[in-house]
Design an enzyme around this catalytic site. Structure first.
Site, PDB file in Angstrom:
ATOM      1  N   GLU A 182       0.841  -1.210   0.000  1.00  0.00           N
ATOM      2  CA  GLU A 182       0.000   0.000   0.000  1.00  0.00           C
ATOM      3  C   GLU A 182       0.870   1.251   0.000  1.00  0.00           C
ATOM      4  OE1 GLU A 182      -2.314  -1.541   3.396  1.00  0.00           O
ATOM      5  OE2 GLU A 182      -4.096  -1.073   2.208  1.00  0.00           O
ATOM      6  N   GLU A 199      -3.604  -9.431   3.859  1.00  0.00           N
ATOM      7  CA  GLU A 199      -4.360  -9.115   5.085  1.00  0.00           C
ATOM      8  C   GLU A 199      -5.466 -10.114   5.373  1.00  0.00           C
ATOM      9  OE1 GLU A 199      -3.360  -6.923   2.856  1.00  0.00           O
ATOM     10  OE2 GLU A 199      -2.692  -5.067   3.816  1.00  0.00           O
TER      11      GLU A 199
HETATM   12  C1  3H9 Z   1      -1.340  -4.960   7.131  1.00  0.00           C
HETATM   13  O1  3H9 Z   1      -0.395  -4.592   6.495  1.00  0.00           O
HETATM   14  C2  3H9 Z   1      -2.544  -4.097   7.401  1.00  0.00           C
HETATM   15  C3  3H9 Z   1      -2.642  -2.880   6.503  1.00  0.00           C
HETATM   16  O2  3H9 Z   1      -3.272  -3.183   5.300  1.00  0.00           O
HETATM   17  C4  3H9 Z   1      -3.501  -1.786   7.049  1.00  0.00           C
HETATM   18  C5  3H9 Z   1      -3.166  -1.215   8.363  1.00  0.00           C
HETATM   19  C6  3H9 Z   1      -3.987  -0.001   8.676  1.00  0.00           C
HETATM   20  N1  3H9 Z   1       4.719  -7.578  11.650  1.00  0.00           N
HETATM   21  O3  3H9 Z   1       7.740 -15.438   8.482  1.00  0.00           O
HETATM   22  P1  3H9 Z   1       9.151 -15.270   8.946  1.00  0.00           P
HETATM   23  C7  3H9 Z   1       8.166 -11.369  11.913  1.00  0.00           C
HETATM   24  S1  3H9 Z   1      -1.414  -6.497   7.817  1.00  0.00           S
HETATM   25  C8  3H9 Z   1       5.484  -7.966  12.672  1.00  0.00           C
HETATM   26  O4  3H9 Z   1       9.723 -16.306   9.824  1.00  0.00           O
HETATM   27  P2  3H9 Z   1      10.027 -15.499   6.204  1.00  0.00           P
HETATM   28  C9  3H9 Z   1       7.847 -12.820  12.199  1.00  0.00           C
HETATM   29  O5  3H9 Z   1       6.975 -12.942  13.298  1.00  0.00           O
HETATM   30  C10 3H9 Z   1       0.183  -7.203   7.508  1.00  0.00           C
HETATM   31  N2  3H9 Z   1       6.335  -9.001  12.602  1.00  0.00           N
HETATM   32  O6  3H9 Z   1      10.153 -15.042   7.706  1.00  0.00           O
HETATM   33  C11 3H9 Z   1       9.224 -13.378  12.478  1.00  0.00           C
HETATM   34  O7  3H9 Z   1       9.593 -12.976  13.775  1.00  0.00           O
HETATM   35  P3  3H9 Z   1      10.517 -13.912  14.709  1.00  0.00           P
HETATM   36  C12 3H9 Z   1       0.303  -7.704   6.127  1.00  0.00           C
HETATM   37  C13 3H9 Z   1       6.408  -9.665  11.458  1.00  0.00           C
HETATM   38  O8  3H9 Z   1      11.222 -14.988   5.520  1.00  0.00           O
HETATM   39  C14 3H9 Z   1      10.098 -12.601  11.496  1.00  0.00           C
HETATM   40  O9  3H9 Z   1       9.350 -11.421  11.163  1.00  0.00           O
HETATM   41  N3  3H9 Z   1       1.548  -8.411   6.002  1.00  0.00           N
HETATM   42  C15 3H9 Z   1       5.615  -9.328  10.351  1.00  0.00           C
HETATM   43  O10 3H9 Z   1       9.676 -16.938   6.120  1.00  0.00           O
HETATM   44  C16 3H9 Z   1      10.417 -13.350  10.234  1.00  0.00           C
HETATM   45  O11 3H9 Z   1       9.211 -13.844   9.655  1.00  0.00           O
HETATM   46  C17 3H9 Z   1       1.621  -9.719   6.209  1.00  0.00           C
HETATM   47  O12 3H9 Z   1       0.647 -10.381   6.496  1.00  0.00           O
HETATM   48  C18 3H9 Z   1       4.745  -8.226  10.473  1.00  0.00           C
HETATM   49  N4  3H9 Z   1       3.971  -7.808   9.464  1.00  0.00           N
HETATM   50  O13 3H9 Z   1       8.745 -14.734   5.626  1.00  0.00           O
HETATM   51  C19 3H9 Z   1       2.980 -10.343   6.032  1.00  0.00           C
HETATM   52  N5  3H9 Z   1       5.879 -10.178   9.340  1.00  0.00           N
HETATM   53  O14 3H9 Z   1      11.806 -13.999  13.970  1.00  0.00           O
HETATM   54  C20 3H9 Z   1       3.229 -11.386   7.067  1.00  0.00           C
HETATM   55  C21 3H9 Z   1       6.826 -11.021   9.795  1.00  0.00           C
HETATM   56  O15 3H9 Z   1      10.563 -13.158  15.986  1.00  0.00           O
HETATM   57  N6  3H9 Z   1       4.556 -11.911   6.980  1.00  0.00           N
HETATM   58  N7  3H9 Z   1       7.137 -10.723  11.076  1.00  0.00           N
HETATM   59  O16 3H9 Z   1       9.776 -15.213  14.802  1.00  0.00           O
HETATM   60  C22 3H9 Z   1       4.919 -12.894   6.112  1.00  0.00           C
HETATM   61  O17 3H9 Z   1       4.131 -13.340   5.288  1.00  0.00           O
HETATM   62  C23 3H9 Z   1       6.312 -13.428   6.219  1.00  0.00           C
HETATM   63  O18 3H9 Z   1       6.781 -13.142   7.505  1.00  0.00           O
HETATM   64  C24 3H9 Z   1       7.332 -12.851   5.192  1.00  0.00           C
HETATM   65  C25 3H9 Z   1       8.746 -13.351   5.536  1.00  0.00           C
HETATM   66  C26 3H9 Z   1       6.931 -13.347   3.776  1.00  0.00           C
HETATM   67  C27 3H9 Z   1       7.340 -11.358   5.212  1.00  0.00           C
END
Ligand code: 3H9
Length: 702
Positions: free
Chosen positions: A110, A130
């Site tokens: 976004e 999301e």
């Molecule tokens: C949003 O954006 C809402 C908006 O539209 C509007 C708002 C108003 N936040 O998965 P991994 C941490 S909703 C905080 O093992 P990978 C994760 O917990 C969000 N922490 O790595 C982990 O921590 P730890 C939309 C986050 O390489 C570490 O990062 N976004 C977040 O296999 C590594 O993660 C999503 O839904 C976060 N957003 O995969 C994306 N994301 O090391 C969600 C990750 O302490 N994330 N962490 O255990 C993913 O899909 C995967 O983490 C990603 C990396 C592909 C990014």
């Protein structure tokens, strides 16, 4: 002006006539409060910087911004909000370029959409995931994406949350350019320079309207709602996503943004959001096992041996082959080996037919499998997984042989789903190298790997099997050793109650419906038919032989009549040729009635609430005992086992998270009621449950 720090996590500097805004907030540059305020300050700096003719947004580390900071959800929102940030970015009067590497997700995409141009390297991916967290894109994603892609593609991306690769995103109009290479800063700088040199204007997505005009009044929104009724049964946010995207076509931009905000807040407040975010973190948290650390040594697993080429062994083999690890499969008879390999080949050929693999990849994968009739071929493998049927004597014989043949340091694992790992290990002189690796059927599909530690399993072996889970793209959960471990121990309690409920007057379809209404993909009895009625029957018979008091059941009669489930087109339900759809069968109703008569049971009306309590509360009570005994380290380990192994709806967060929402006091009083009315050790209240209720605490507080 060089390298000015706007905050700990965002900096602004100028290179030539480009102002560069850099985010550096490991691990994934999530948009926490410090990043949001840092970005606003850096933008302001860029606007004021008279030498800067264009601005570039780029991220350090492994990825572009991967979304809002999920850890902030459920807490009071702190200014500046993300919608404010993206609107301010879009309003910049200097051209703004986003340079994307890794994954630009959610609020990250976004933010990129609020920039005026987007360039990425070819390995990058973009997406609005999301919906997987029970939300919708809440910072303009539902309004800006369709302006670039049109309604259908935006709806697809937003309601599935699937990522799109850079080249496809370019074709869809989400990106303006894609470059090879991995130096994102250089790619971004070159593009920003081009913007300056060619005098490209500020181009705001909000003002792009041709696709909006083209799809206005289209019936695609209703089509999506219809599709979602099937695909997203029970879910809240996918439908809200459609409403929000539709608003982009029916309302002016600013009003569309307001509508998106309202719908976003509805999702934010829904219990499904809390459940899905618990599942998201739970899936990551389970990899951190008590007693192990990042420094625990991990053995290299470069080759694997599998005993048994049946459905389970074959499925397990595919997991390794899929990631390029060679596998040796041993069977007793050539015929069984040929059959097993033919099934693996057929599975790969089917993937090829669907376009998921090329024929060359099918051959490459098959070439990684060495069929064999002798354990001697396990001499050099790093890990052996035994996948023969559940019989302790046979397993012990196998492990004694493995102990003789396998090299020192090889890990000896059993895929048993119920048996005692310590007893299996006792057949070897190296119990520290013995462990359970319980895969779920179909093993090449189900994401759970329940790793079972024996009392002597070494830390190194525990850490290795957890690493193996990750390597083969499974969610590994480490559990302790007891009958059925975490998953099947709880499942068997549910199964016993489900059978008794039918004894007492419920129909199998009534029981199943309560479970599917809760969100399970199938009920207890449809699942028995899938797994085979003979499986449970054999377990009950073994336990009866061992002297346990297992009461007679109408399901034994089904097995004795050869109604073994889907494989015989008749089990608890009947099945039409080639179909997996369970159809209630009057013959089974008669059989149940007959059984009740024989047992002197007068059937009574059973309410859905009783079914829910007896089938699910019994699991919670058992889960509490599992925690008490240290079989599971944390409630979230149980939640993840159930979500990934048995289809507990992720939006309810798993059984223990759900129990907290139901109220532990409610559950405890029901458990006590059934202790009096139904009886049996499964209804003896878990001491932990009583303690938590007495202290007014929840599982989440443990
Ligand atoms: C949003 O954006 C809402 C908006 O539209 C509007 C708002 C108003 N936040 O998965 P991994 C941490 S909703 C905080 O093992 P990978 C994760 O917990 C969000 N922490 O790595 C982990 O921590 P730890 C939309 C986050 O390489 C570490 O990062 N976004 C977040 O296999 C590594 O993660 C999503 O839904 C976060 N957003 O995969 C994306 N994301 O090391 C969600 C990750 O302490 N994330 N962490 O255990 C993913 O899909 C995967 O983490 C990603 C990396 C592909 C990014």
């Amino acid at each position: 002006m060089r390298g000015e720090i706007m905050s700990e996590v965002v900096s602004y500097n100028r290179e030539g006539n480009i102002g560069v805004i850099t985010v550096n907030y490991p691990p994934v540059n999530a948009l926490g409060q410090a990043v949001r305020s840092g970005l606003l300050a850096a933008l302001e700096q860029g606007q004021k910087d008279t030498e800067a003719r264009a601005l570039l947004l780029v991220c350090e580390g492994r990825t572009f911004i991967a979304g809002a900071d999920i850890r902030e959800f459920g807490k009071p929102m702190q200014e500046p909000t993300l919608p404010t940030l993206v609107n301010t970015f879009e309003n910049s009067d200097k051209p703004l370029v986003a340079a994307i590497h890794g994954t630009a997700l959610g609020g990250g995409l976004e933010t990129a959409l609020s920039c005026h141009y987007r360039v990425a390297i070819s390995s990058a991916k973009v997406g609005l995931p999301e919906v997987k967290l029970g939300l919708l894109p809440g910072a303009g994603g539902t309004q800006r994406l369709p302006r670039l892609t049109g309604a259908r593609k935006a709806l697809e991306m937003i309601t599935t949350g699937e990522f799109v690769g850079a080249k496809d995103a370019l074709a869809l109009g989400i990106l303006d350019a894609v470059e090879e290479g991995d130096d994102i800063r250089a790619v971004g700088m070159a593009y920003a320079q081009k913007v300056v040199d060619e005098g490209k204007p500020v181009r705001r997505v909000r003002d792009i309207t041709d696709k909006i005009e083209a799809d206005k009044g289209s019936d695609v929104f209703d089509q999506f709602r219809d599709e979602l009724k099937k695909r997203a049964r029970g879910l809240f946010s996918p439908f809200k996503c459609v409403d929000a995207v539709e608003a982009a076509f029916n309302l002016p931009f600013d009003e569309g943004m307001k509508r998106e905000r309202e719908l976003f807040m509805e999702c934010m407040e829904s219990p499904q959001r809390a459940g899905l975010i618990h599942s998201f973190f739970g899936e990551r948290e389970v990899s951190k096992v008590k007693g192990l650390s990042k420094d625990t040594p991990v053995r290299d697993v470069k080759s694997v041996g599998i005993i048994g080429a049946g459905t389970m062994g074959g499925g397990i083999a595919m997991n390794f082959v899929n990631v390029g690890i060679p596998v040796t499969i041993v069977e007793v008879k050539q015929e069984a080996l040929d059959k097993g390999l033919a099934i693996i080949r057929r599975n790969y050929e089917n993937s090829a037919k669907k376009g998921k693999l090329t024929q060359e990849q099918v051959e490459q994968r098959m070439a990684l499998i060495t069929p064999s009739l002798t354990y001697d071929d396990f001499r050099d493998v790093d890990l052996v997984i035994e996948a023969v049927f559940e019989n302790m004597a046979i397993k012990k014989e196998i492990f004694a042989k493995l102990d003789e043949v396998c090299k020192p340091g090889a890990i000896l694992a059993s895929n048993t789903s119920t048996l005692d790992i310590d007893e299996i290990a006792s057949a070897t002189k190296r119990p520290e190298d013995v462990v359970g690796m319980h895969f779920f059927s179909p093993a090449n599909v189900m994401k759970l790997l329940e790793n079972v530690r024996g009392s002597k399993t070494s830390d190194e072996v525990k850490a290795t099997v957890m690493a193996v889970a990750k390597k083969i793209k499974k969610v590994g959960v480490m559990v302790g050793n007891c009958y059925g471990f975490v998953g099947n121990r709880m499942l068997h309690k549910r199964g016993t109650e489900a059978m008794s409920l039918v004894d007492e007057g419920a129909t199998p379809q009534q029981v199943d419906k309560v479970l599917t209404d809760l969100g399970f993909p199938m009920g207890q009895f449809a699942m028995s038919d899938l797994a085979g009625i003979d499986v449970g029957y054999r377990i009950r018979e073994e336990r009866r032989k061992a002297g346990e008091d297992i009461p007679a059941s109408w399901m034994d009669k089904l097995a004795e009549q050869g109604r073994l489930g889907q494989k015989t087109q008749a089990g608890v339900y009947k099945y039409e040729e080639g179909s997996r759809k369970p159809i209630p069968d009057p013959e089974v109703e008669q059989l149940i009635e007959q059984f009740r008569k024989e047992q002197g049971i007068t059937p009574r009306e059973i309410t859905n609430q009783e079914i829910l309590e007896r089938c699910v509360y019994v699991m919670i009570n058992e889960g509490a005992k599992i925690l008490e005994e240290g079989i599971a380290d944390r409630p979230l380990d149980i939640d993840i086992v159930w979500i990934y192994g048995y289809g507990f709806p992720a939006y309810r967060g798993g059984p223990m998270f759900w129990a907290d929402q139901e109220g532990l006091d409610t559950i405890l009083s029901a458990v006590k009621k059934y202790q009096d009315t139904v009886g049996g050790e499964q209804w003896e209240p878990a001491a932990l449950l009583e303690k938590l209720v007495a202290e007014g605490r929840k599982f989440a507080d443990l």
